[in-house]
Design an enzyme around this catalytic site. Structure first.
Site, PDB file in Angstrom:
ATOM      1  N   CYS A 101       0.841  -1.210   0.000  1.00 49.84           N
ATOM      2  CA  CYS A 101       0.000   0.000   0.000  1.00 49.84           C
ATOM      3  C   CYS A 101       0.878   1.263   0.000  1.00 49.84           C
ATOM      4  O   CYS A 101       1.490   1.563  -1.026  1.00 49.84           O
ATOM      5  CB  CYS A 101      -0.970  -0.030   1.174  1.00 49.84           C
ATOM      6  SG  CYS A 101      -2.319   1.143   1.002  1.00 49.84           S
ATOM      7  N   ARG A 167      -8.151   2.656   0.699  1.00 52.14           N
ATOM      8  CA  ARG A 167      -7.651   3.882   0.048  1.00 52.14           C
ATOM      9  C   ARG A 167      -6.398   3.522  -0.762  1.00 52.14           C
ATOM     10  O   ARG A 167      -5.373   4.206  -0.694  1.00 52.14           O
ATOM     11  CB  ARG A 167      -7.339   4.968   1.101  1.00 52.14           C
ATOM     12  CG  ARG A 167      -8.544   5.340   1.966  1.00 52.14           C
ATOM     13  CD  ARG A 167      -8.201   6.329   3.071  1.00 52.14           C
ATOM     14  NE  ARG A 167      -8.118   7.681   2.554  1.00 52.14           N
ATOM     15  CZ  ARG A 167      -7.001   8.402   2.470  1.00 52.14           C
ATOM     16  NH1 ARG A 167      -5.861   7.902   2.874  1.00 52.14           N
ATOM     17  NH2 ARG A 167      -7.026   9.606   2.006  1.00 52.14           N
ATOM     18  N   HIS A 209      -3.412  -5.239   1.147  1.00 58.42           N
ATOM     19  CA  HIS A 209      -2.853  -5.547   2.475  1.00 58.42           C
ATOM     20  C   HIS A 209      -2.956  -7.036   2.809  1.00 58.42           C
ATOM     21  O   HIS A 209      -3.872  -7.434   3.534  1.00 58.42           O
ATOM     22  CB  HIS A 209      -3.628  -4.778   3.558  1.00 58.42           C
ATOM     23  CG  HIS A 209      -3.389  -3.322   3.595  1.00 58.42           C
ATOM     24  ND1 HIS A 209      -2.363  -2.748   4.298  1.00 58.42           N
ATOM     25  CD2 HIS A 209      -4.069  -2.294   3.036  1.00 58.42           C
ATOM     26  CE1 HIS A 209      -2.408  -1.430   4.166  1.00 58.42           C
ATOM     27  NE2 HIS A 209      -3.433  -1.126   3.407  1.00 58.42           N
ATOM     28  N   GLU A 211      -1.351  -8.609   4.927  1.00 58.15           N
ATOM     29  CA  GLU A 211      -1.141  -8.779   6.372  1.00 58.15           C
ATOM     30  C   GLU A 211      -2.439  -8.618   7.169  1.00 58.15           C
ATOM     31  O   GLU A 211      -2.478  -8.944   8.347  1.00 58.15           O
ATOM     32  CB  GLU A 211      -0.062  -7.806   6.870  1.00 58.15           C
ATOM     33  CG  GLU A 211      -0.492  -6.363   7.057  1.00 58.15           C
ATOM     34  CD  GLU A 211      -0.633  -5.566   5.763  1.00 58.15           C
ATOM     35  OE1 GLU A 211      -0.497  -6.161   4.663  1.00 58.15           O
ATOM     36  OE2 GLU A 211      -0.911  -4.358   5.837  1.00 58.15           O
TER      37      GLU A 211
END
Lengths: 237, 236
Positions: A101, A167, A209, A211
């Site tokens: 990101c 985002r 993401h 994670e």
């Protein structure tokens, strides 16, 4: 309490630095430890926190730049004189870097939708990345992504990847044939494919993401990359 | 992704730019900072959407805004404007003291204040995505940031602490750095140096006097006063 830095997998030690300026660094720690104990990697992982230039150590084999706010992270790197040491570390051929990101934004040479007055990047990847490509928070989403065979073959799991996009940025353009597209998001409503994961030699970048999910395959892929580069450099030295 | 960051209250585009330049990971757009709302009294409502939009246009980081507790129509408007998170906040006058907003009906995430685990869990069951503390004496220094981070919070909201101080820009920079350097007392020492005057806070001793009165007369208005800051406890 955050988990401790070391998990016992086997003999050799892989040292992974995580940039802990702002964002999802704790989640990366947990995911790395899960990936390490999954049986798909050979080495023990030792996690090192990076909050100062002096924390960027040559003995690190891998580096994760987590997601957060790219403005926040880039301003911190500049004020704490961490840009040059990070760039030098990343440029070493046997070091492997992964940006998620905001990390993808920080690694790109070109960037759209910067803050007023511009924002510094580490300028590593030959790409043009757009910040907040999909819009503001209310436009955040989860979606299945198409993933390159290289990543799919890193484990025996074959179900599709679920990408979490908050985002999120996207890669608008790639300027170097050495860049491999590792992940694409198909948007049926626009009938297009957006580049959301790439690799340029020893640098990996994802717009989403991994994670934040229970799926550890991207962390396994990253650890395997680190082990390969480490083995190669040991053989040549 | 606000984790490990600092979120600053701002009242106009200029303050929002200062916050972004300082390294804030988000800003909270509101017409008056909590210290002024408490002092001025009266009914405090959602901010003017025009002001919120100006702030959204001025910065690239997420912009949050406050709705009154229980005022789901204000929240619907804030969501439609496109704010990145709604704070259902006790700083504004509650529209409904018993029923909070059913936050599951919204796509935009919510943050809510809580003083204890029970309150936090009630807010989470209503759909809150983030919990913050409330009713404390105010976060105004790098040392305050370090204290909160060492206690284990994920990030720090700064209300009146920055733009009610004598050098907002310098203080904003120092506090943003302090969130990451919270374990390093030596760096915090440098960050705390020469910041000018901090905001004028209300000591906890005066607040606990108020809380003691509330225990004797636990009527709703007084409980709200203890949270919101009534005229009797706030020094103007």
């Amino acid at each position: 309490m955050p988990p401790s830095g070391t998990v016992d997998c086997s003999c050799d030690v892989t040292r992974i630095g995580i940039l802990e300026v702002q964002g999802a660094f704790l989640e990366h720690k947990v995911a790395l430890q899960k990936a390490c104990s999954s049986g798909y990697t050979k080495n023990t992982v030792e996690i090192m926190s990076i909050r100062n230039a002096s924390d960027i150590k040559p003995e690190m084999d891998g580096l994760i730049i987590p997601g957060g706010e790219s403005t926040t992270i880039s301003l911190f790197l500049r004020r704490n004189k961490m840009e040059e040491p990070l760039r030098d570390w990343i440029h070493k051929k046997h070091h492997v870097t992964w940006g998620t990101c905001a990390g993808m934004i920080l690694l790109s040479k070109q960037m759209e939708h910067q803050k007023e007055g511009g924002q510094p990047t580490l300028g590593i990847l030959d790409t043009d990345v757009s910040r907040n490509f999909f819009g503001r928070q209310v436009a955040s989403f989860e979606s299945t992504i198409e993933v390159h065979d290289d990543v799919m073959s890193c484990s025996s799991q074959k179900e599709p990847f679920n990408g979490v996009f908050i985002r999120a940025p996207a890669v608008l353009e790639v300027y170097n044939p050495e860049v491999t597209v590792l992940g694409k998001l198909h948007r049926p409503e626009k009938n297009d494919d957006v580049i959301v994961a790439i690799r340029q030699e020893n640098v990996l970048a994802t717009a989403f993401h991994p994670e934040l999910t229970a799926d550890i395959r991207w962390h396994v892929y990253f650890l395997q990359m680190v082990e390969n580069y480490k083995r190669r450099s040991n053989n040549t030295s | 992704m606000a984790k490990g960051g600092i979120i600053m209250d701002v009242t106009n585009a200029e303050e929002a730019r200062i916050a972004e330049e300082a390294g804030a990971c988000a800003v909270m757009a509101l017409e008056r900072v909590p210290a002024d709302i408490r002092r001025q009294g009266g009914v405090a409502r959602m901010s003017d959407p025009k002001m919120i939009k100006e702030i959204m246009g001025a910065v690239t980081i997420p912009v949050m805004a406050k709705s009154r507790i229980g005022h789901f129509a204000e929240a619907q408007i804030l969501e439609a404007i496109g704010v990145d998170m709604i704070d259902e906040s006790e700083v504004l006058t509650p529209a409904d003291e018993d029923n909070h907003i059913d936050k599951h009906n919204f796509k935009v995430p919510f943050v809510c204040g809580a003083r204890d685990l029970g309150e936090a869990l009630r807010r989470i069951s209503e759909g809150a995505a983030m919990i913050r503390t409330k009713g404390e004496a105010g976060t105004a220094t790098p040392a305050d940031v370090s204290l909160l981070m060492q206690l284990g919070v994920d990030g720090v909201f700064v209300g009146s602490g920055i733009f009610k101080s004598s050098c907002p820009k310098k203080r904003a920079h120092a506090m943003a750095q302090a969130v990451t350097h919270y374990k390093d007392a030596k760096v915090l020492g440098e960050l705390s140096s020469d910041l000018g005057e901090a905001m004028f806070g209300t000591p906890m001793s005066q607040r606990s006097k108020m809380a003691a009165i509330n225990k004797e007369h636990p009527d709703k208005q007084q409980i709200w006063n203890a949270t919101l800051g009534s005229k009797t406890q706030t020094v103007s």
